[in-house]
Design an enzyme around this catalytic site. Structure first.
Site, PDB file in Angstrom:
ATOM      1  N   CYS A  19       0.837  -1.201   0.000  1.00 25.75           N
ATOM      2  CA  CYS A  19       0.000   0.000   0.000  1.00 25.75           C
ATOM      3  C   CYS A  19       0.872   1.251   0.000  1.00 25.75           C
ATOM      4  CB  CYS A  19      -0.935   0.013   1.214  1.00 25.75           C
ATOM      5  SG  CYS A  19      -0.080   0.221   2.786  1.00 25.75           S
ATOM      6  N   CYS A  22       2.938   1.830   3.088  1.00 24.60           N
ATOM      7  CA  CYS A  22       4.216   1.091   3.096  1.00 24.60           C
ATOM      8  C   CYS A  22       5.295   1.906   2.389  1.00 24.60           C
ATOM      9  CB  CYS A  22       4.057  -0.244   2.375  1.00 24.60           C
ATOM     10  SG  CYS A  22       2.911  -1.406   3.115  1.00 24.60           S
ATOM     11  N   ASP A 420      14.452  28.417 -30.461  1.00 22.12           N
ATOM     12  CA  ASP A 420      15.706  28.827 -31.087  1.00 22.12           C
ATOM     13  C   ASP A 420      15.494  28.740 -32.597  1.00 22.12           C
ATOM     14  OD1 ASP A 420      18.558  29.286 -31.461  1.00 22.12           O
ATOM     15  OD2 ASP A 420      18.653  27.165 -31.991  1.00 22.12           O
ATOM     16  N   ASP A 619      18.624  23.124 -29.524  1.00 14.77           N
ATOM     17  CA  ASP A 619      19.342  21.927 -29.956  1.00 14.77           C
ATOM     18  C   ASP A 619      20.049  21.229 -28.807  1.00 14.77           C
ATOM     19  OD1 ASP A 619      21.567  23.478 -29.450  1.00 14.77           O
ATOM     20  OD2 ASP A 619      22.045  23.830 -31.549  1.00 14.77           O
TER      21      ASP A 619
END
Length: 733
Positions: A19, A22, A420, A619
């Protein structure tokens, strides 16, 4: 991380988590260890991602810490071993489900059918329910004990308490200590149904990562290499850098490499999502796991094993699937305190009905058990990571790599997108766009002369002219007999006995040539942001060749769709304003930031951030500072240098339409996450009060704990199913 502190990242599987509580508890324990710099435990992937100082901690120390917390750590190793462990775990869970229902269903039948002698029947029911409670259900007691040992409570605590209360009360009735109804069937069915839910949940979790499993399964198993002049077949793991690999039609590419002989078309859709075949020739790169369609070729291996593009993609996606999105923080906080709060509510429910509500002990006990078993932090814990897993996997299948869950969430909030210019909106290299000839001179003749002068040139403009001549299938026989490069002007050469000038207008003027006849055309082309080369033969201008870094085919479409989505689009470049505005106009971008030096791009991004979330598309190399400054960096990948790219998202195909797809996928994923969280919160907000009996005064109906257990399992499965529905999502081209 403090100065001088070393950092190592590792991801390992956790066994035994059931769960969100946990996961939250284990994550808290890991963060307390000395040398830990960060830790994230993901209930959906059942993995822990840890960054630590190896001079303070070892992997064995991490393993021991996980074991102290009551779980088992499967440290990085062979993926086949992990796969086999998962299969064994699932098979074991399935067997437990079958056995538990085989015993629980007859117990239920015995409890609902009135037999003449219920004394014997009660002992038979006890015999059937006991193995379910203490053998099949042993994992709940084990989990509850381990959680208690660490000062916590988990879902196992709730199940162990609820079913034990029903079993022990029933046992006391059978022994004659108490009088009342038996609840053996409830205890056995609750355990059976919860185990069934966990098994179905485990299967659903496996399906959420199906996309990346499919990608991982694409790798070729064997490869043919040339060794001592002989072709031999070897496992793909044994292919080494610089091996010459042979590929025949219909075969998969084994590793990344460079074609040294042959020609073919490759299907790269499995990595990029691109449906059209890609032509490959000598000198071109090929990527491992792509499919050779119809040619025969050889390539030199350049990247093998963990260095291949496929391996890098898998690493990126697994890292993203293991990371946490900011939207998950609230669910994590709730999950961390959920179980203790539910225990308190269950106890108050029992005391309230028994002491204040004037109800029987049986009524109060039933409500107590129903509250314990209906409570489910699992749905809250799974709501975000399950959708993230499917979303990132879906992106990877289409060549869109989200490096972390935060990027997937941030993308949907982008208000401004900055492109760009060079290499992003444009091809990144000049191409011939126009050829204008003087009277009596043909285009083919002009281009043949210019290409002859540039033969062997490494200058970008010269290479563009040669490329255009080859594209037109022109035959270039001659090479310059004399060649002189004039700095800032162009070239003077002698070609087949003729003096040829190729350069700018100033080269023509300085040589006393008349430019009036072509001047108007030259001005027109320059206003479009193009570089214009003048050509002259035997001291007569014979034409113009215009070149430009041309717009990518996808740029205009991407900009148009982004605007339709309500996103502000800006272009940033170091080019002069005239060229920038020409390219921007072609792309449909009106806001231009021109003549911005690389080091100043980050400052421009920072200014824009005052108006909202800003994404930068570049890039990934020259634009690194701007990509880092932006709220989200989107790097144009090369398909082979995935791991080297900066940015939060990598677009493998270099197709700007994928920017749109990434944002649309982000918005879709966030909608699914919000739906999951809504239903998880609503389920617990309504389910717990109903189990506590708030409707009883009005309807006289009390929730059966067995139905409560079924509802608890359904809540987790519904969240996972909603996430799995994302696999049907189609990305628009």
């Amino acid at each position: 991380m403090t100065q001088g502190e070393l950092s190592v990242q590792t991801t390992f599987r956790i066994k035994g988590m059931h769960c969100a509580a946990c996961a939250a508890g284990l994550e808290s324990d890991l963060k307390k260890l000395p040398g830990i710099q960060s830790a994230a435990v993901n209930i959906a992937t059942e993995k822990a991602a840890v960054e630590y100082d190896p001079t303070v901690l070892s992997q064995r120390d991490l393993q021991k810490a996980v074991e102290r917390a009551g779980f088992q750590a499967v440290l990085p190793g062979a993926s086949d071993t992990e796969k086999l462990a998962r299969q064994k775990e699932s098979a074991d869970l399935r067997l437990r489900v079958i056995i538990s229902f085989t015993l629980a269903v007859p117990t239920f039948v015995l409890m609902v059918i009135p037999f003449p002698d219920m004394g014997i029947i009660n002992w038979v029911a006890l015999a059937l329910a006991t193995p379910v409670q203490f053998i099949i259900g042993a994992q709940f007691y084990s989990g509850a004990f381990k959680a208690l040992r660490n000062g916590r409570a988990s879902m196992d605590t709730l199940i162990a308490l609820g079913t034990s209360a029903a079993y022990i009360y029933s046992l006391l009735v059978v022994l004659g200590v108490l009088e009342g109804k038996l609840y053996f069937d409830s205890a056995a069915l609750i355990i059976s149904i919860i185990l069934l839910g966990r098994w179905l949940e485990a299967r659903a979790k496996g399906h959420t990562s199906e996309a990346i499993k499919n990608v991982a399964g694409l790798q070729a198993k064997r490869a043919g290499i040339i060794l001592n002049g002989v072709e031999i077949q070897i496992p793909v793991e044994e292919v080494a850098v610089d091996n010459i690999v042979v590929v025949r039609p219909g075969e998969k590419i084994a590793v990344d490499g460079l074609i040294v002989e042959g020609y073919s078309s490759l299907d790269e859709s499995m990595l990029t999502g691109e449906s059209l075949p890609v032509e490959k020739k000598v000198g071109d790169l090929v990527t491992g796991a792509t499919l050779n369609i119809n040619g025969y070729f050889k390539f030199r291996a350049t990247r093998v094993g963990e260095d291949t593009a496929l391996a890098q993609i898998i690493k990126l996606v697994e890292a993203a699937q293991g990371s946490k999105a900011p939207i998950q923080r609230l669910a994590d906080k709730v999950a961390g305190v959920f179980v203790p709060v539910v225990l308190a509510i269950a106890l108050l429910t029992f005391l309230g009905w028994y002491l204040l509500g004037a109800q029987s002990f049986i009524f109060a006990l039933t409500a107590f058990i129903a509250v314990l078993v209906i409570a489910c932090p699992c749905a809250l814990g799974l709501a975000t990571p399950a959708a993230i897993m499917v979303g990132t996997g879906k992106g990877a299948q289409n060549g869109i790599l989200f490096k972390n869950a935060e990027a997937l969430e941030t993308a949907c909030r982008v208000k401004t997108l900055v492109f760009d210019k060079t290499g992003t909106l444009t091809q990144g290299r000049p191409l011939v766009t126009d050829i204008v000839t003087a009277a009596g001179f043909a285009e083919a003749e002009l281009l043949t002369v210019a290409a002859g002068v540039e033969k062997g040139s490494e200058h970008p403009l010269g290479k563009a002219i040669l490329e255009e001549a080859h594209k037109r299938q022109l035959i270039i026989r001659a090479s310059p007999e004399q060649f002189e490069a004039i700095a800032g002007r162009g070239i003077r050469a002698v070609l087949e006995g003729r003096e040829v000038l190729l350069g700018n207008r100033n080269l023509m003027l300085e040589n006393g040539l008349a430019v009036q006849a072509l001047e108007k055309e030259s001005d027109r082309l320059e206003r479009q942001g193009k570089t214009v080369l003048w050509a002259a033969s035997q001291r007569q201008p014979v034409g113009l060749i215009a070149l430009a870094d041309t717009l990518k085919e996808s740029s205009g479409q991407a900009v148009s769709r982004l605007r339709e989505m309500g996103i502000r689009v800006i272009m940033i470049t170091g080019d002069n304003r005239r060229t920038a505005e020409a390219i921007g106009g072609q792309a449909g971008i009106s806001e231009i930031l021109a003549e911005v030096l690389p080091q100043d791009k980050a400052a421009e991004i920072k200014k824009l951030q005052a108006a909202g979330v800003v994404a930068m598309v570049g890039d990934g190399i020259n634009d690194a500072p701007a990509l880092a400054q932006a709220d989200m960096g989107i790097a144009m990948g090369s398909g082979t240098d995935i791991a080297l790219e900066t940015g939060d998202i990598v677009l493998v195909k270099n197709d700007l339409r994928d920017v749109v797809k990434a944002i649309e996928l982000s918005r879709y994923t966030l909608r699914k996450i919000k739906q999951n969280l809504f239903w998880a919160f609503i389920y617990n907000s309504l389910g717990i009060p109903i189990a506590a009996g708030v409707l009883y005064p009005f309807t006289a109906l009390q929730l059966n704990p067995v139905i409560a257990a079924a509802a608890m399992g359904f809540s987790s499965i519904s969240v996972l199913s909603n996430s799995l529905w994302m696999n049907r999502y189609k990305m628009q081209a």
